[in-house]
Scaffold this motif. Structure first.
Motif, PDB file in Angstrom:
ATOM      1  N   GLY A  56       0.790  -1.226   0.000  1.00 15.42           N
ATOM      2  CA  GLY A  56       0.000   0.000   0.000  1.00 15.42           C
ATOM      3  C   GLY A  56       0.817   1.268   0.000  1.00 15.42           C
ATOM      4  N   ARG A  57       2.114   1.171  -0.259  1.00 16.49           N
ATOM      5  CA  ARG A  57       2.988   2.347  -0.271  1.00 16.49           C
ATOM      6  C   ARG A  57       3.129   2.885  -1.690  1.00 16.49           C
ATOM      7  NH1 ARG A  57       5.025   4.156   4.914  1.00 16.49           N
ATOM      8  NH2 ARG A  57       4.075   2.634   6.329  1.00 16.49           N
ATOM      9  N   LEU A  58       3.048   4.193  -1.822  1.00 13.66           N
ATOM     10  CA  LEU A  58       3.075   4.823  -3.140  1.00 13.66           C
ATOM     11  C   LEU A  58       4.441   4.686  -3.802  1.00 13.66           C
ATOM     12  CD1 LEU A  58       0.995   8.010  -2.339  1.00 13.66           C
ATOM     13  CD2 LEU A  58       0.414   6.318  -4.098  1.00 13.66           C
ATOM     14  N   ALA A 182      12.947  10.311  -4.115  1.00 13.35           N
ATOM     15  CA  ALA A 182      13.315  10.367  -2.696  1.00 13.35           C
ATOM     16  C   ALA A 182      12.211   9.887  -1.762  1.00 13.35           C
ATOM     17  CB  ALA A 182      13.712  11.796  -2.322  1.00 13.35           C
ATOM     18  N   THR A 183      10.984   9.752  -2.275  1.00 15.96           N
ATOM     19  CA  THR A 183       9.876   9.374  -1.385  1.00 15.96           C
ATOM     20  C   THR A 183       9.161   8.097  -1.834  1.00 15.96           C
ATOM     21  OG1 THR A 183       8.346  10.831  -2.597  1.00 15.96           O
ATOM     22  CG2 THR A 183       9.487  11.752  -0.675  1.00 15.96           C
ATOM     23  N   VAL A 184       9.756   7.345  -2.721  1.00 17.20           N
ATOM     24  CA  VAL A 184       9.135   6.096  -3.182  1.00 17.20           C
ATOM     25  C   VAL A 184       8.937   5.137  -2.003  1.00 17.20           C
ATOM     26  CG1 VAL A 184       9.536   4.011  -4.561  1.00 17.20           C
ATOM     27  CG2 VAL A 184       9.956   6.252  -5.551  1.00 17.20           C
ATOM     28  N   GLU A 185       7.740   4.595  -1.901  1.00 14.84           N
ATOM     29  CA  GLU A 185       7.357   3.626  -0.874  1.00 14.84           C
ATOM     30  C   GLU A 185       7.455   4.173   0.551  1.00 14.84           C
ATOM     31  OE1 GLU A 185       8.124  -0.479  -1.236  1.00 14.84           O
ATOM     32  OE2 GLU A 185       8.524  -0.403  -3.370  1.00 14.84           O
ATOM     33  N   GLN A 186       7.337   5.463   0.693  1.00 19.36           N
ATOM     34  CA  GLN A 186       7.345   6.069   2.031  1.00 19.36           C
ATOM     35  C   GLN A 186       5.940   6.331   2.569  1.00 19.36           C
ATOM     36  OE1 GLN A 186      10.096   6.644   3.971  1.00 19.36           O
ATOM     37  NE2 GLN A 186      11.208   5.585   2.346  1.00 19.36           N
ATOM     38  N   PHE A 187       4.950   6.430   1.685  1.00 18.06           N
ATOM     39  CA  PHE A 187       3.630   6.887   2.108  1.00 18.06           C
ATOM     40  C   PHE A 187       2.513   5.966   1.631  1.00 18.06           C
ATOM     41  CE2 PHE A 187       5.957  10.929   0.895  1.00 18.06           C
ATOM     42  CZ  PHE A 187       6.387  11.240   2.182  1.00 18.06           C
ATOM     43  N   VAL A 188       1.586   5.650   2.519  1.00 16.48           N
ATOM     44  CA  VAL A 188       0.268   5.190   2.114  1.00 16.48           C
ATOM     45  C   VAL A 188      -0.458   6.415   1.553  1.00 16.48           C
ATOM     46  CG1 VAL A 188      -1.944   4.341   3.020  1.00 16.48           C
ATOM     47  CG2 VAL A 188       0.203   3.309   3.793  1.00 16.48           C
ATOM     48  N   PRO A 189      -1.326   6.256   0.532  1.00 18.10           N
ATOM     49  CA  PRO A 189      -1.932   7.434  -0.097  1.00 18.10           C
ATOM     50  C   PRO A 189      -2.506   8.472   0.855  1.00 18.10           C
ATOM     51  CG  PRO A 189      -2.458   5.500  -1.381  1.00 18.10           C
ATOM     52  CD  PRO A 189      -1.712   5.016  -0.169  1.00 18.10           C
TER      53      PRO A 189
END
Length: 308
Positions: A56-58, A182-189
């Protein structure tokens, strides 16, 4: 606002790239990969969409529109285009869908201020139409400034040049996140408010990470959100945020940043909701530059703050 930050004109968006999906199954394939409904996307509008991992990580975010019955165009961060194109291509399998890089063929331009308003009229946000200059998409306003995305072979003639740093400042101020390397797979939507700006459709079918995204939405497990800040220092995506009350671990992460007209930077940062209750937030280190929270152009729910 200084002359260097004049907000009327056109600029080539070098930090954006353009992907093409073509074929009888292009829409259905992307529909099964993205957080938004691509299958039923009409020719008159564009849609925001996220591409998630199984957790579920962007991994990327897109502005998607239909160029023809069997062709869709997807604007994303330029530094993510190649790896995202490669990853998506792995899952095409037998689907009739050919993916490719259309950035050189159709550069992307940003229009702001009167340059945008004169072409948009009363068109709603995320509307899309073909014009003699190219395909025009209305983006959300920022700081009261109208904005549009133009996909065209050449820049419109007769318009003043807009500084890219000005566009980036407006882009950050709009509150619409752009996933970068720099932010790949750091955030759920929901951590970057993607569902608040129309980037998640909870009625559509399955996509990678859907269960995690749905659980964050309906079970009250979300403890982090994205907010707008100013800081009197340079900032960049991927920098950590620290809270004065818990300096031993990061309290958040910068999603996007841009130079500000008054100096320093404006940034979108995902932070723990509990960190908003008191104390102060700092960029890069517990004793780093102080973040000053600014108003986003939309409301952010804070109901999880008490249990964060």
């Amino acid at each position: 606002m200084s002359a260097a930050f004049a907000t009327n004109g056109v600029v080539r968006l070098a930090h954006w790239g353009l992907m093409r999906a073509r074929g009888a199954d292009a829409a259905s394939f992307l529909h099964g990969q993205f957080t938004s409904d691509v299958l039923h996307l009409g020719a008159e509008r564009a849609v925001l969409a996220g591409y998630c991992s199984a957790k579920g990580r962007l991994q990327a975010s897109f502005v998607v529109w239909r160029a023809a019955a069997d062709e869709l165009l997807l604007a994303c961060a330029a530094d993510l285009l190649a790896p995202t194109l490669k990853r998506l291509s792995m899952f095409v399998l037998r689907a009739q869908c050919k993916l490719g890089d259309a950035s050189a063929e159709l550069p992307l331009y940003g229009l702001a201020g009167e340059a945008a308003a004169a072409r948009l009229g009363d068109a709603p946000v995320w509307s899309r139409r073909d014009t003699p200059e190219g395909t025009l998409i209305r983006l959300p306003d920022a700081a009261g400034v109208p904005r549009a995305l133009l996909a065209a072979a050449d820049a419109p003639a007769g318009l003043p040049a807009l500084a890219l740093e000005t566009w980036r400042w407006l882009e950050v101020g709009s509150g619409v996140p752009l996933i970068e390397v720099a932010t790949v797979e750091q955030f759920v939507p929901q951590m970057v408010n993607l569902e608040l700006v129309g980037g998640v459709d909870f009625r559509k079918g399955c996509y990678p990470g859907q269960e995690v995204v749905a659980r964050s939405q309906y079970r009250g497990t979300l403890k982090r959100r994205m907010f707008l800040f100013d800081v009197a220092a340079p900032a960049q995506a991927g920098q950590e945020i620290f809270h004065s009350g818990d300096p031993g671990q990061p309290a958040g992460l910068v999603a996007n940043a841009a130079p500000a007209p008054q100096g320093g930077s404006r940034l979108l940062a995902e932070v723990k909701l509990a960190a908003l209750a008191g104390g102060s937030l700092h960029l890069g280190a517990p004793d780093g530059p102080l973040l000053q929270r600014q108003a986003l152009p939309y409301d952010v729910p804070l109901e999880s703050a008490a249990t964060a």
